[in-house]
Enzyme design. Structure first.
Site, PDB file in Angstrom:
ATOM      1  N   ASN A  36      11.687  -6.623  -5.293  1.00 57.26           N
ATOM      2  CA  ASN A  36      11.138  -7.979  -5.418  1.00 57.26           C
ATOM      3  C   ASN A  36      10.493  -8.125  -6.798  1.00 57.26           C
ATOM      4  OD1 ASN A  36      10.462 -10.570  -4.557  1.00 57.26           O
ATOM      5  ND2 ASN A  36       8.530  -9.907  -3.662  1.00 57.26           N
ATOM      6  N   SER A 125      -5.519  -6.965   2.810  1.00 62.42           N
ATOM      7  CA  SER A 125      -5.411  -8.424   2.860  1.00 62.42           C
ATOM      8  C   SER A 125      -6.446  -9.002   3.811  1.00 62.42           C
ATOM      9  CB  SER A 125      -4.009  -8.783   3.360  1.00 62.42           C
ATOM     10  OG  SER A 125      -3.948 -10.148   3.688  1.00 62.42           O
ATOM     11  N   TYR A 150       3.603  -8.002   9.543  1.00 57.27           N
ATOM     12  CA  TYR A 150       3.054  -7.789   8.199  1.00 57.27           C
ATOM     13  C   TYR A 150       1.551  -7.516   8.286  1.00 57.27           C
ATOM     14  CZ  TYR A 150       0.699  -9.066   3.907  1.00 57.27           C
ATOM     15  OH  TYR A 150      -0.154  -9.057   2.841  1.00 57.27           O
ATOM     16  N   LYS A 154      -1.003  -3.966   7.537  1.00 58.49           N
ATOM     17  CA  LYS A 154      -2.225  -3.830   6.734  1.00 58.49           C
ATOM     18  C   LYS A 154      -3.341  -3.196   7.567  1.00 58.49           C
ATOM     19  CE  LYS A 154      -0.542  -5.383   2.913  1.00 58.49           C
ATOM     20  NZ  LYS A 154      -0.253  -4.428   1.826  1.00 58.49           N
TER      21      LYS A 154
END
Ligand code: UD1
Length: 339
Positions: A36, A125, A150, A154
Protein backbone atom coordinates in the site's frame (compact mmCIF):
# COMPACT_ATOMS: atom_id res chain seq x y z
CA UNK A 1 24.17 7.41 16.36
CA UNK A 2 21.14 5.26 17.09
CA UNK A 3 19.85 3.07 14.29
CA UNK A 4 16.09 2.71 14.06
CA UNK A 5 14.14 0.24 11.93
CA UNK A 6 10.85 1.60 10.60
CA UNK A 7 8.51 -1.10 9.31
CA UNK A 8 6.00 0.26 6.81
CA UNK A 9 8.34 3.22 6.48
CA UNK A 10 7.10 4.13 3.01
CA UNK A 11 3.48 4.44 4.12
CA UNK A 12 1.66 7.62 5.11
CA UNK A 13 2.60 7.91 8.79
CA UNK A 14 5.78 5.85 8.37
CA UNK A 15 7.34 8.14 5.77
CA UNK A 16 6.67 11.29 7.80
CA UNK A 17 8.20 9.59 10.84
CA UNK A 18 11.32 8.58 8.90
CA UNK A 19 11.90 12.25 8.05
CA UNK A 20 11.46 13.37 11.67
CA UNK A 21 13.80 10.63 12.96
CA UNK A 22 16.44 11.72 10.45
CA UNK A 23 16.00 15.35 11.51
CA UNK A 24 16.59 14.22 15.10
CA UNK A 25 19.95 12.73 14.08
CA UNK A 26 19.00 9.07 14.00
CA UNK A 27 19.94 6.63 11.28
CA UNK A 28 16.85 5.05 9.77
CA UNK A 29 16.46 1.77 7.95
CA UNK A 30 13.16 0.94 6.30
CA UNK A 31 11.34 -2.24 5.43
CA UNK A 32 8.05 -2.25 3.55
CA UNK A 33 6.28 -4.82 1.36
CA UNK A 34 4.97 -2.04 -0.95
CA UNK A 35 1.43 -3.46 -0.69
CA UNK A 36 0.00 0.00 0.00
CA UNK A 37 2.96 2.26 -0.77
CA UNK A 38 5.34 3.25 -3.53
CA UNK A 39 9.10 2.92 -3.66
CA UNK A 40 9.21 6.51 -5.04
CA UNK A 41 8.45 7.69 -1.50
CA UNK A 42 12.19 7.14 -0.89
CA UNK A 43 12.88 9.97 -3.35
CA UNK A 44 10.54 12.26 -1.42
CA UNK A 45 12.25 11.41 1.88
CA UNK A 46 15.67 12.04 0.33
CA UNK A 47 14.57 15.39 -1.08
CA UNK A 48 13.46 16.56 2.37
CA UNK A 49 16.31 15.26 4.52
CA UNK A 50 19.13 14.82 2.02
CA UNK A 51 19.46 11.25 3.26
CA UNK A 52 18.16 8.17 1.47
CA UNK A 53 17.36 5.58 4.12
CA UNK A 54 18.56 2.04 3.57
CA UNK A 55 15.52 0.23 2.20
CA UNK A 56 14.59 -3.38 1.73
CA UNK A 57 11.38 -4.78 0.32
CA UNK A 58 10.44 -7.37 2.90
CA UNK A 59 7.31 -9.41 3.50
CA UNK A 60 6.84 -9.61 7.26
CA UNK A 61 4.45 -12.55 6.91
CA UNK A 62 7.43 -14.59 5.70
CA UNK A 63 8.88 -15.73 9.00
CA UNK A 64 12.10 -17.10 7.50
CA UNK A 65 12.70 -13.86 5.59
CA UNK A 66 12.19 -11.90 8.82
CA UNK A 67 14.67 -14.13 10.68
CA UNK A 68 17.17 -13.75 7.85
CA UNK A 69 16.75 -9.96 7.89
CA UNK A 70 17.52 -9.67 11.59
CA UNK A 71 20.49 -12.03 11.32
CA UNK A 72 22.16 -9.45 9.09
CA UNK A 73 20.68 -6.15 10.33
CA UNK A 74 21.55 -4.56 13.64
CA UNK A 75 19.21 -1.91 15.05
CA UNK A 76 18.68 -0.20 18.41
CA UNK A 77 14.92 0.12 18.15
CA UNK A 78 11.89 -0.58 15.99
CA UNK A 79 8.89 1.56 15.08
CA UNK A 80 6.30 -0.84 13.75
CA UNK A 81 3.82 0.71 11.31
CA UNK A 82 3.46 -2.09 8.78
CA UNK A 83 -0.16 -3.27 8.97
CA UNK A 84 -3.41 -3.34 7.07
CA UNK A 85 -5.86 -0.61 8.05
CA UNK A 86 -9.06 -0.71 6.02
CA UNK A 87 -11.93 -1.37 8.40
CA UNK A 88 -14.38 -2.62 5.72
CA UNK A 89 -11.82 -4.92 4.13
CA UNK A 90 -11.09 -6.42 7.54
CA UNK A 91 -14.76 -7.37 7.92
CA UNK A 92 -14.70 -9.12 4.54
CA UNK A 93 -11.32 -10.78 4.99
CA UNK A 94 -10.59 -11.15 8.71
CA UNK A 95 -7.94 -13.83 8.33
CA UNK A 96 -5.88 -11.56 6.10
CA UNK A 97 -5.97 -8.99 8.88
CA UNK A 98 -5.04 -11.47 11.60
CA UNK A 99 -2.16 -12.72 9.48
CA UNK A 100 -0.96 -9.26 8.41
CA UNK A 101 -1.31 -7.54 11.74
CA UNK A 102 -0.84 -10.29 14.31
CA UNK A 103 1.52 -12.93 12.86
CA UNK A 104 3.94 -10.24 11.72
CA UNK A 105 3.97 -8.62 15.16
CA UNK A 106 4.78 -11.96 16.79
CA UNK A 107 7.63 -12.60 14.35
CA UNK A 108 9.07 -9.14 15.01
CA UNK A 109 8.87 -9.48 18.78
CA UNK A 110 10.53 -12.90 18.59
CA UNK A 111 13.43 -11.26 16.77
CA UNK A 112 13.54 -8.42 19.31
CA UNK A 113 13.88 -10.98 22.05
CA UNK A 114 16.48 -13.02 20.18
CA UNK A 115 18.66 -10.06 19.10
CA UNK A 116 18.21 -7.91 22.23
CA UNK A 117 16.37 -5.13 20.47
CA UNK A 118 14.69 -3.71 23.54
CA UNK A 119 12.91 -0.62 22.21
CA UNK A 120 9.65 -1.10 20.36
CA UNK A 121 7.09 1.54 19.37
CA UNK A 122 3.71 0.29 18.17
CA UNK A 123 1.08 2.00 16.00
CA UNK A 124 -2.16 1.59 17.85
CA UNK A 125 -5.45 3.35 17.37
CA UNK A 126 -8.25 5.11 19.20
CA UNK A 127 -10.39 2.36 17.72
CA UNK A 128 -9.47 0.29 20.83
CA UNK A 129 -11.86 2.52 22.83
CA UNK A 130 -14.92 1.82 20.66
CA UNK A 131 -17.62 4.37 21.48
CA UNK A 132 -16.31 5.87 24.73
CA UNK A 133 -18.69 6.59 27.62
CA UNK A 134 -16.75 9.72 28.59
CA UNK A 135 -15.23 12.32 26.28
CA UNK A 136 -12.52 13.43 25.85
CA UNK A 137 -11.12 9.97 26.34
CA UNK A 138 -8.03 9.23 28.42
CA UNK A 139 -5.81 6.15 28.51
CA UNK A 140 -7.53 4.73 31.60
CA UNK A 141 -10.78 4.24 29.72
CA UNK A 142 -11.74 0.62 29.18
CA UNK A 143 -10.92 -1.11 25.94
CA UNK A 144 -14.32 -2.02 24.50
CA UNK A 145 -15.37 -4.96 22.35
CA UNK A 146 -13.92 -4.25 18.91
CA UNK A 147 -16.40 -3.46 16.15
CA UNK A 148 -14.17 -4.78 13.35
CA UNK A 149 -11.42 -7.38 12.90
CA UNK A 150 -9.09 -4.43 12.19
CA UNK A 151 -9.92 -2.91 15.58
CA UNK A 152 -9.53 -6.32 17.19
CA UNK A 153 -6.01 -6.68 15.75
CA UNK A 154 -5.03 -3.44 17.50
CA UNK A 155 -6.45 -4.66 20.81
CA UNK A 156 -4.81 -8.09 20.52
CA UNK A 157 -1.53 -6.49 19.44
CA UNK A 158 -1.47 -4.32 22.55
CA UNK A 159 -2.05 -7.43 24.70
CA UNK A 160 0.71 -9.35 22.92
CA UNK A 161 3.14 -6.49 23.47
CA UNK A 162 2.11 -6.08 27.12
CA UNK A 163 2.73 -9.79 27.79
CA UNK A 164 6.04 -9.69 25.93
CA UNK A 165 7.21 -6.69 27.93
CA UNK A 166 6.37 -8.54 31.15
CA UNK A 167 8.28 -11.63 30.16
CA UNK A 168 11.31 -10.26 28.27
CA UNK A 169 13.59 -7.23 28.24
CA UNK A 170 11.55 -5.55 25.52
CA UNK A 171 10.28 -2.09 26.50
CA UNK A 172 7.43 -0.71 24.46
CA UNK A 173 5.22 2.29 23.90
CA UNK A 174 1.90 1.94 22.08
CA UNK A 175 0.72 5.14 20.46
CA UNK A 176 -3.02 5.36 20.00
CA UNK A 177 -3.67 7.54 16.99
CA UNK A 178 -6.82 9.49 16.50
CA UNK A 179 -7.35 10.61 12.85
CA UNK A 180 -4.07 11.48 11.11
CA UNK A 181 -4.40 13.79 8.11
CA UNK A 182 -2.31 16.25 6.10
CA UNK A 183 1.06 16.10 4.39
CA UNK A 184 4.62 17.35 4.75
CA UNK A 185 4.96 21.11 4.14
CA UNK A 186 7.48 20.40 1.36
CA UNK A 187 4.78 18.44 -0.53
CA UNK A 188 7.44 15.79 -1.17
CA UNK A 189 5.50 13.18 0.84
CA UNK A 190 1.83 12.76 1.76
CA UNK A 191 -0.98 10.24 1.71
CA UNK A 192 -1.16 7.98 -1.35
CA UNK A 193 -4.38 5.98 -1.12
CA UNK A 194 -4.58 3.18 -3.66
CA UNK A 195 -8.00 3.04 -5.38
CA UNK A 196 -11.01 4.81 -3.90
CA UNK A 197 -10.09 6.45 -0.59
CA UNK A 198 -11.96 5.10 2.44
CA UNK A 199 -10.93 7.96 4.72
CA UNK A 200 -12.55 11.35 4.82
CA UNK A 201 -9.75 13.78 3.98
CA UNK A 202 -8.26 11.99 0.95
CA UNK A 203 -11.82 11.64 -0.36
CA UNK A 204 -12.35 15.37 0.13
CA UNK A 205 -9.11 16.37 -1.63
CA UNK A 206 -9.76 13.97 -4.52
CA UNK A 207 -13.27 15.37 -4.91
CA UNK A 208 -11.92 18.92 -4.91
CA UNK A 209 -9.32 17.88 -7.50
CA UNK A 210 -12.07 16.48 -9.75
CA UNK A 211 -11.15 12.79 -9.43
CA UNK A 212 -14.39 12.03 -7.58
CA UNK A 213 -17.71 13.49 -8.48
CA UNK A 214 -19.13 13.88 -5.02
CA UNK A 215 -18.30 13.33 -1.37
CA UNK A 216 -20.81 11.29 0.61
CA UNK A 217 -21.23 12.49 4.19
CA UNK A 218 -22.17 9.38 6.13
CA UNK A 219 -25.08 10.48 8.29
CA UNK A 220 -26.43 13.78 9.64
CA UNK A 221 -28.74 12.28 12.24
CA UNK A 222 -26.20 11.48 14.96
CA UNK A 223 -26.67 13.07 18.38
CA UNK A 224 -23.93 15.66 17.76
CA UNK A 225 -23.90 19.45 17.25
CA UNK A 226 -24.71 19.24 13.50
CA UNK A 227 -25.70 15.57 13.26
CA UNK A 228 -22.47 14.33 11.64
CA UNK A 229 -19.81 12.21 13.39
CA UNK A 230 -17.06 13.77 15.47
CA UNK A 231 -13.37 12.84 15.26
CA UNK A 232 -10.04 14.27 16.38
CA UNK A 233 -8.02 15.13 13.25
CA UNK A 234 -4.28 15.41 13.89
CA UNK A 235 -1.59 16.67 11.52
CA UNK A 236 0.58 13.73 10.43
CA UNK A 237 3.77 15.73 11.09
CA UNK A 238 2.73 16.37 14.70
CA UNK A 239 1.97 12.66 14.97
CA UNK A 240 5.34 11.73 13.45
CA UNK A 241 7.18 13.95 15.93
CA UNK A 242 5.59 12.05 18.81
CA UNK A 243 7.30 8.86 17.59
CA UNK A 244 10.70 10.52 17.89
CA UNK A 245 9.89 11.65 21.44
CA UNK A 246 8.64 8.16 22.34
CA UNK A 247 11.69 6.43 20.85
CA UNK A 248 14.06 8.78 22.72
CA UNK A 249 12.15 8.04 25.92
CA UNK A 250 12.83 4.32 25.50
CA UNK A 251 16.43 4.75 24.33
CA UNK A 252 17.20 6.96 27.35
CA UNK A 253 15.41 4.59 29.72
CA UNK A 254 13.00 7.30 30.85
CA UNK A 255 9.92 5.11 30.60
CA UNK A 256 8.17 4.42 33.91
CA UNK A 257 7.00 0.91 33.10
CA UNK A 258 8.04 -1.63 30.48
CA UNK A 259 4.81 -1.00 28.55
CA UNK A 260 3.21 2.41 28.22
CA UNK A 261 0.49 3.79 25.99
CA UNK A 262 -0.39 7.32 24.96
CA UNK A 263 -3.20 8.96 23.06
CA UNK A 264 -2.03 11.02 20.09
CA UNK A 265 -4.66 13.54 19.17
CA UNK A 266 -5.30 17.26 19.37
CA UNK A 267 -8.02 17.14 21.99
CA UNK A 268 -10.40 18.93 19.63
CA UNK A 269 -13.40 17.13 18.19
CA UNK A 270 -14.56 18.21 14.72
CA UNK A 271 -17.65 17.04 12.90
CA UNK A 272 -17.55 15.78 9.32
CA UNK A 273 -19.44 18.89 8.19
CA UNK A 274 -17.00 21.14 10.05
CA UNK A 275 -14.13 19.43 8.23
CA UNK A 276 -15.91 19.92 4.90
CA UNK A 277 -16.45 23.62 5.57
CA UNK A 278 -12.95 24.16 6.94
CA UNK A 279 -11.58 22.56 3.80
CA UNK A 280 -13.68 24.85 1.60
CA UNK A 281 -12.34 27.85 3.52
CA UNK A 282 -8.63 26.95 3.34
CA UNK A 283 -8.75 25.75 -0.27
CA UNK A 284 -11.23 28.23 -1.71
CA UNK A 285 -12.86 25.26 -3.50
CA UNK A 286 -16.60 24.63 -3.17
CA UNK A 287 -17.01 20.96 -2.38
CA UNK A 288 -19.67 18.86 -4.05
CA UNK A 289 -21.15 16.76 -1.25
CA UNK A 290 -24.37 15.08 -0.26
CA UNK A 291 -25.68 13.60 2.94
CA UNK A 292 -26.23 9.84 2.73
CA UNK A 293 -27.01 7.12 5.29
CA UNK A 294 -24.76 6.17 8.17
CA UNK A 295 -21.70 3.98 7.47
CA UNK A 296 -21.90 0.70 9.41
CA UNK A 297 -19.37 0.49 12.23
CA UNK A 298 -18.86 4.24 12.67
CA UNK A 299 -18.76 5.45 16.26
CA UNK A 300 -20.62 8.70 16.95
CA UNK A 301 -17.91 10.74 18.58
CA UNK A 302 -14.33 10.25 19.70
CA UNK A 303 -11.63 12.75 20.64
CA UNK A 304 -8.59 12.58 22.84
CA UNK A 305 -7.70 13.69 26.29
CA UNK A 306 -4.08 14.49 25.49
CA UNK A 307 -2.90 15.31 29.05
CA UNK A 308 -0.83 12.16 29.45
CA UNK A 309 1.09 12.68 26.19
CA UNK A 310 1.47 16.39 26.99
CA UNK A 311 2.69 15.92 30.54
CA UNK A 312 4.55 12.61 30.49
CA UNK A 313 5.96 12.64 26.96
CA UNK A 314 6.31 16.41 26.89
CA UNK A 315 4.76 16.43 23.42
CA UNK A 316 1.92 18.49 22.07
CA UNK A 317 0.49 19.29 18.68
CA UNK A 318 1.72 22.45 16.99
CA UNK A 319 -0.56 22.54 13.98
CA UNK A 320 -4.29 22.98 13.60
CA UNK A 321 -6.80 20.98 11.61
CA UNK A 322 -6.91 23.89 9.15
CA UNK A 323 -3.11 23.66 8.69
CA UNK A 324 -3.46 19.95 8.07
CA UNK A 325 -6.26 20.41 5.53
CA UNK A 326 -4.28 23.09 3.71
CA UNK A 327 -1.23 20.79 3.49
CA UNK A 328 -3.38 17.88 2.29
CA UNK A 329 -4.74 20.13 -0.46
CA UNK A 330 -1.26 21.32 -1.50
CA UNK A 331 -0.19 17.68 -1.73
CA UNK A 332 -3.24 16.65 -3.77
CA UNK A 333 -2.72 19.60 -6.14
CA UNK A 334 0.90 18.63 -6.67
CA UNK A 335 -0.04 14.98 -7.35
CA UNK A 336 -2.63 16.03 -9.93
CA UNK A 337 -0.64 18.85 -11.48
CA UNK A 338 -3.15 21.51 -10.42
CA UNK A 339 -1.73 25.03 -10.24
C1 UD1 B 1 -11.24 4.53 11.37
C2 UD1 B 1 -10.81 4.11 12.74
C3 UD1 B 1 -9.34 4.30 12.91
C4 UD1 B 1 -8.60 3.62 11.82
C5 UD1 B 1 -9.05 4.17 10.49
C6 UD1 B 1 -8.33 3.42 9.41
C7 UD1 B 1 -12.42 4.43 14.54
C8 UD1 B 1 -13.01 5.40 15.50
N1 UD1 B 1 -11.49 4.92 13.75
O1 UD1 B 1 -11.19 5.91 11.33
O2 UD1 B 1 -8.94 3.73 14.13
O3 UD1 B 1 -7.22 3.80 11.98
O4 UD1 B 1 -10.45 3.95 10.37
O5 UD1 B 1 -8.82 3.71 8.16
O6 UD1 B 1 -12.76 3.27 14.48
N2 UD1 B 1 -16.66 9.92 6.27
C9 UD1 B 1 -17.62 10.43 5.40
N3 UD1 B 1 -17.44 10.22 4.07
C10 UD1 B 1 -16.37 9.53 3.55
C11 UD1 B 1 -15.41 9.02 4.46
C12 UD1 B 1 -15.59 9.22 5.81
O7 UD1 B 1 -18.59 11.05 5.83
O8 UD1 B 1 -16.30 9.37 2.33
C13 UD1 B 1 -16.83 10.15 7.72
C14 UD1 B 1 -16.93 8.88 8.54
O9 UD1 B 1 -18.24 8.44 8.63
C15 UD1 B 1 -16.33 9.34 9.86
C16 UD1 B 1 -15.34 10.42 9.47
O10 UD1 B 1 -15.67 10.82 8.16
O11 UD1 B 1 -17.34 9.94 10.64
C17 UD1 B 1 -13.90 9.93 9.47
O12 UD1 B 1 -13.84 8.73 8.72
P1 UD1 B 1 -12.45 8.03 8.34
O13 UD1 B 1 -11.53 9.03 7.76
O14 UD1 B 1 -12.78 6.81 7.54
O15 UD1 B 1 -11.83 7.62 9.72
P2 UD1 B 1 -12.45 6.77 10.94
O16 UD1 B 1 -13.55 5.91 10.49
O17 UD1 B 1 -12.70 7.72 12.05
Amino acid sequence: MKRILVTGGLGFIGSHTVVELQAAGMEVVVIDNLSNSDVKVLDGIEKISGIRPQFEKLELRDKLAVQDYFNRTKVDGIIHFAASKAVGESVENPLLYYENNINTLVYLLQECNKHHIDHFIFSSSCTVYGQPDVLPINEDAPVKQAVSPYGNTKQISEEIIFDTCNATKVQSIALRYFNPIGAHSSTEIGELPIGTPQNLVPFITQTAAGLREELSVFGDDYPTKDGSCIRDYIHVVDLARAHVVAMKRLLQGNNETSYEMFNLGTGRGSSVLEVVHAFEKVSGVKLNYKIVGRRPGDVISVYADTSKANEVLGWKTEMSMEDALASAWQWEKKLRGIA
